[in-house]
Design a protein around this motif. Structure first.
Motif, PDB file in Angstrom:
ATOM      1  N   GLU A  86      44.884  37.595  32.001  1.00 41.21           N
ATOM      2  CA  GLU A  86      45.729  36.747  32.837  1.00 41.21           C
ATOM      3  C   GLU A  86      44.912  35.553  33.284  1.00 41.21           C
ATOM      4  OE1 GLU A  86      48.087  38.815  35.819  1.00 41.21           O
ATOM      5  OE2 GLU A  86      47.882  40.672  34.669  1.00 41.21           O
ATOM      6  N   THR A  87      45.506  34.370  33.238  1.00 38.08           N
ATOM      7  CA  THR A  87      44.770  33.153  33.545  1.00 38.08           C
ATOM      8  C   THR A  87      45.147  32.519  34.884  1.00 38.08           C
ATOM      9  OG1 THR A  87      46.358  31.844  32.310  1.00 38.08           O
ATOM     10  CG2 THR A  87      44.392  32.603  31.127  1.00 38.08           C
ATOM     11  N   ALA A  88      46.189  33.016  35.540  1.00 40.55           N
ATOM     12  CA  ALA A  88      46.590  32.450  36.833  1.00 40.55           C
ATOM     13  C   ALA A  88      45.507  32.760  37.867  1.00 40.55           C
ATOM     14  CB  ALA A  88      47.925  33.044  37.272  1.00 40.55           C
ATOM     15  N   PRO A  89      45.238  31.908  38.796  1.00 39.44           N
ATOM     16  CA  PRO A  89      45.936  30.658  39.084  1.00 39.44           C
ATOM     17  C   PRO A  89      45.386  29.454  38.327  1.00 39.44           C
ATOM     18  CG  PRO A  89      44.385  31.057  40.827  1.00 39.44           C
ATOM     19  CD  PRO A  89      44.271  32.223  39.848  1.00 39.44           C
ATOM     20  N   ALA A  90      44.338  29.632  37.513  1.00 40.31           N
ATOM     21  CA  ALA A  90      43.768  28.497  36.782  1.00 40.31           C
ATOM     22  C   ALA A  90      44.797  27.849  35.871  1.00 40.31           C
ATOM     23  CB  ALA A  90      42.554  28.935  35.975  1.00 40.31           C
ATOM     24  N   SER A  91      45.612  28.658  35.222  1.00 37.34           N
ATOM     25  CA  SER A  91      46.711  28.139  34.415  1.00 37.34           C
ATOM     26  C   SER A  91      47.865  29.116  34.524  1.00 37.34           C
ATOM     27  CB  SER A  91      46.289  27.951  32.954  1.00 37.34           C
ATOM     28  OG  SER A  91      45.849  29.162  32.399  1.00 37.34           O
TER      29      SER A  91
END
Length: 116
Positions: free
Chosen positions: A99-104
């Motif tokens: 998971e990449t949130a919150p970065a993307s």
């Protein structure tokens, strides 16, 4: 999977880089596809298993095939993405997806015909 028009499927399916279909008695009971530019970017899409066949490891079987194809054909610098719905993220994490949130974050819209 969200419904698609027959015309959208007619145009889109031939652009699949690699696809997997699972069949039982001639009927498709599971599928998955990879789309992308064939070099820098790949997206895993349309992972689906018919409800009566869920919970039997077929999603993992589909992902094994897609992952093997990517590891054989994609460049080491390739960026591979997917959108994980609900608990499916646990399956995808076994293949290295994070998971990449919150970065993307995933952003999307669906093209709708004009009203009227």
């Amino acid at each position: 999977m969200s419904p698609k028009t027959a015309e959208a499927a007619r145009k889109g399916l031939p652009n699949t880089l690699y696809g997997v279909s699972l069949r039982h008695d001639g009927e498709v009971i599971g599928m998955g596809r990879i789309i992308g530019d064939g070099g820098c970017f790949y997206t895993v899409v349309d992972i689906a298993v018919a409800p009566p066949w869920q919970g039997q490891g077929l999603g993992k079987r589909i992902m094994n095939a897609l992952d093997a194809w990517l590891r054989t054909h994609a460049e080491p610098s390739a960026y591979v993405t997917l959108v994980a719905d609900g608990e499916a993220r646990h399956l995808y994490s076994k293949y290295g997806f994070v998971e990449t949130a919150p970065a993307s974050v995933n952003m999307e819209y669906i093209v709708m015909p004009p009203a009227g």
